[in-house]
Motif scaffolding. Structure first.
Motif, short mmCIF file in Angstrom:
data_model
loop_
_atom_site.label_atom_id
_atom_site.label_comp_id
_atom_site.label_asym_id
_atom_site.label_seq_id
_atom_site.Cartn_x
_atom_site.Cartn_y
_atom_site.Cartn_z
N ASP A 1 0.62 -1.33 0.01
CA ASP A 1 0.01 -0.04 -0.05
C ASP A 1 0.81 1.20 0.01
OD1 ASP A 1 -2.64 -1.30 0.21
OD2 ASP A 1 -2.41 -1.55 2.23
N GLU B 1 3.25 0.98 -11.51
CA GLU B 1 2.13 0.80 -12.46
C GLU B 1 1.55 -0.55 -12.33
OE1 GLU B 1 0.94 1.21 -17.18
OE2 GLU B 1 2.43 2.67 -16.24
N ARG C 1 -0.03 -1.16 -9.05
CA ARG C 1 -1.06 -0.26 -8.67
C ARG C 1 -0.90 0.07 -7.15
NH1 ARG C 1 -6.64 -2.18 -11.47
NH2 ARG C 1 -6.95 -0.11 -11.54
N PRO D 1 -0.86 2.30 -4.12
CA PRO D 1 -1.52 3.51 -3.77
C PRO D 1 -0.48 4.70 -3.42
CG PRO D 1 -2.67 1.69 -2.65
CD PRO D 1 -1.34 1.32 -3.20
N LYS E 1 -0.60 12.99 -8.29
CA LYS E 1 -1.42 11.82 -8.20
C LYS E 1 -1.86 11.66 -9.64
CE LYS E 1 -3.62 13.67 -4.01
NZ LYS E 1 -4.69 13.88 -3.21
N THR E 2 -1.81 10.23 -9.87
CA THR E 2 -2.32 9.75 -11.08
C THR E 2 -3.64 8.98 -10.58
OG1 THR E 2 -1.04 7.57 -10.75
CG2 THR E 2 0.10 9.43 -11.90
N LYS E 3 -4.05 8.10 -11.72
CA LYS E 3 -5.30 7.55 -11.55
C LYS E 3 -5.11 6.47 -10.34
CE LYS E 3 -8.11 3.86 -13.68
NZ LYS E 3 -8.08 3.01 -14.54
N ASP E 4 -4.01 5.59 -10.22
CA ASP E 4 -3.81 4.74 -9.17
C ASP E 4 -2.90 5.09 -8.18
OD1 ASP E 4 -5.45 2.76 -10.49
OD2 ASP E 4 -3.89 2.56 -11.97
N THR E 5 -1.91 5.94 -8.27
CA THR E 5 -0.95 6.21 -7.39
C THR E 5 -0.73 7.75 -6.78
OG1 THR E 5 0.18 4.24 -8.35
CG2 THR E 5 1.61 5.88 -7.09
N THR E 6 -0.35 7.93 -5.71
CA THR E 6 0.17 9.34 -5.24
C THR E 6 1.51 9.29 -4.87
OG1 THR E 6 -2.22 9.80 -4.26
CG2 THR E 6 -0.07 10.97 -3.40
#
Length: 99
Positions: free
Chosen positions: A20, A52, A55, A57, A72-77
């Protein structure tokens, strides 16, 4: 010096699938990885691919002092928490996150 292939085989392949929060010294490629503009992106391409794929977080790093901040991206900070600038002067506040 470690090659990208060695890092993938020896380090990034050991990241658990259910991670995580990933704390690493250096950044993933193209994620808060520019120290000085003339040097371009300095992050690890294999680390970027692994993050990636898994995924993850949250990914927290320092090392590249010139790219302090949060992305921030779609899946990750991604968090570059370096409190120093590229001249090793204390200029940035610590970053605090609530998870």
């Amino acid at each position: 010096m470690e090659t990208e292939e060695n890092l993938d085989r020896d380090h990034w392949s050991k990241i658990p699938k259910d991670t995580d929060i990933l704390l690493v010294h250096g950044p993933a490629y193209k994620h808060l990885d520019i120290g000085r503009p003339q040097h371009g992106n300095l992050g690890s391409k294999t680390l970027a691919k692994k993050i990636e794929k898994l995924r993850i977080p949250y990914v927290i790093h320092g090392h590249i002092h010139g790219s302090y901040g949060i992305e921030k991206t779609k899946d990750t900070t991604y968090i570059n928490c370096s409190i120093l600038n590229e001249d090793y002067q204390l200029v940035n506040e610590p970053i605090v996150i609530d998870v």
